[in-house]
Design a protein around this motif. Structure first.
Motif, PDB file in Angstrom:
ATOM      1  N   ARG A 147       0.858  -1.184   0.000  1.00  0.00           N
ATOM      2  CA  ARG A 147       0.000   0.000   0.000  1.00  0.00           C
ATOM      3  C   ARG A 147       0.889   1.228   0.000  1.00  0.00           C
ATOM      4  NH1 ARG A 147      -4.088  -0.109   4.728  1.00  0.00           N
ATOM      5  NH2 ARG A 147      -2.459  -1.197   5.850  1.00  0.00           N
ATOM      6  N   SER A 148       0.365   2.317  -0.522  1.00  0.00           N
ATOM      7  CA  SER A 148       1.138   3.557  -0.557  1.00  0.00           C
ATOM      8  C   SER A 148       1.263   4.147   0.845  1.00  0.00           C
ATOM      9  CB  SER A 148       0.472   4.570  -1.484  1.00  0.00           C
ATOM     10  OG  SER A 148      -0.704   5.083  -0.876  1.00  0.00           O
ATOM     11  N   CYS A 149       2.263   4.983   1.016  1.00  0.00           N
ATOM     12  CA  CYS A 149       2.429   5.670   2.303  1.00  0.00           C
ATOM     13  C   CYS A 149       1.214   6.537   2.614  1.00  0.00           C
ATOM     14  CB  CYS A 149       3.709   6.493   2.312  1.00  0.00           C
ATOM     15  SG  CYS A 149       5.179   5.459   2.444  1.00  0.00           S
TER      16      CYS A 149
END
Length: 170
Positions: A147-149
């Protein structure tokens, strides 16, 4: 921490533009890591001498990147909020492999401690089963890039709001 400041918004990034605050925070990370190693199942011992100095320097570098003004750009310019900032710190601490062991635990606990320090504690499911443990999933997704930050920072924000029981908190 006399020069510690927060933006007008209660969830604004934390700014630590004095050397004393940065050094104190880095020392706190080293103590946290030592404590986690003593209570967890880690395979190494605390670093000493040159290795300890190297670890401390690397921690200070990550913390400066997150909490200090760099080339005139404040953390309030670089991060959307304290959750974005805490995710950045965790990501860089864990991916830099600062310690021989216990990087994920130290990174996760430190990020959550920063949020608690600024009165934004996060409550996620802490199931003993790894597959159901949101804290474990969060740090694993951070390490793996699943998942993205931004998504991970949003999860922390949701956990903070859920933990307060007050959606007007934000």
């Amino acid at each position: 921490m006399a020069t510690t400041q927060r933006g007008a918004h209660p969830l604004a990034p934390l700014v630590l533009d004095d050397a004393g605050s940065l050094e104190a925070m880095a020392a706190a990370v080293m103590r946290l890591h030592s404590t986690l190693m003593s209570v967890g199942r880690c395979y190494t011992t605390d670093a000493t001498g040159d290795r300890a100095a190297l670890e401390l320097g690397r921690i200070e570098s990550v913390l400066a990147g997150a909490f200090c003004t760099i080339f005139g750009q404040s953390p309030t310019d670089r991060f959307a909020d304290i959750f974005d900032q805490a995710t950045y710190v965790a990501e860089h601490m864990v991916k830099d492999q600062i310690f021989e062991d216990c990087n994920k635990r130290t990174s996760l606990v430190f990020a959550l401690s920063v949020l608690r320090l600024v009165s934004s504690p996060v409550v996620l499911s802490d199931s003993p089963e790894a597959k159901d443990n949101q804290y474990y999933a969060w740090i694993q997704d951070l390490v793996s890039g699943n998942r993205s930050c931004a998504d991970l920072a949003e999860e922390l924000l949701r956990g903070c709001v859920a933990g307060t029981g007050d959606p007007s908190h934000v």
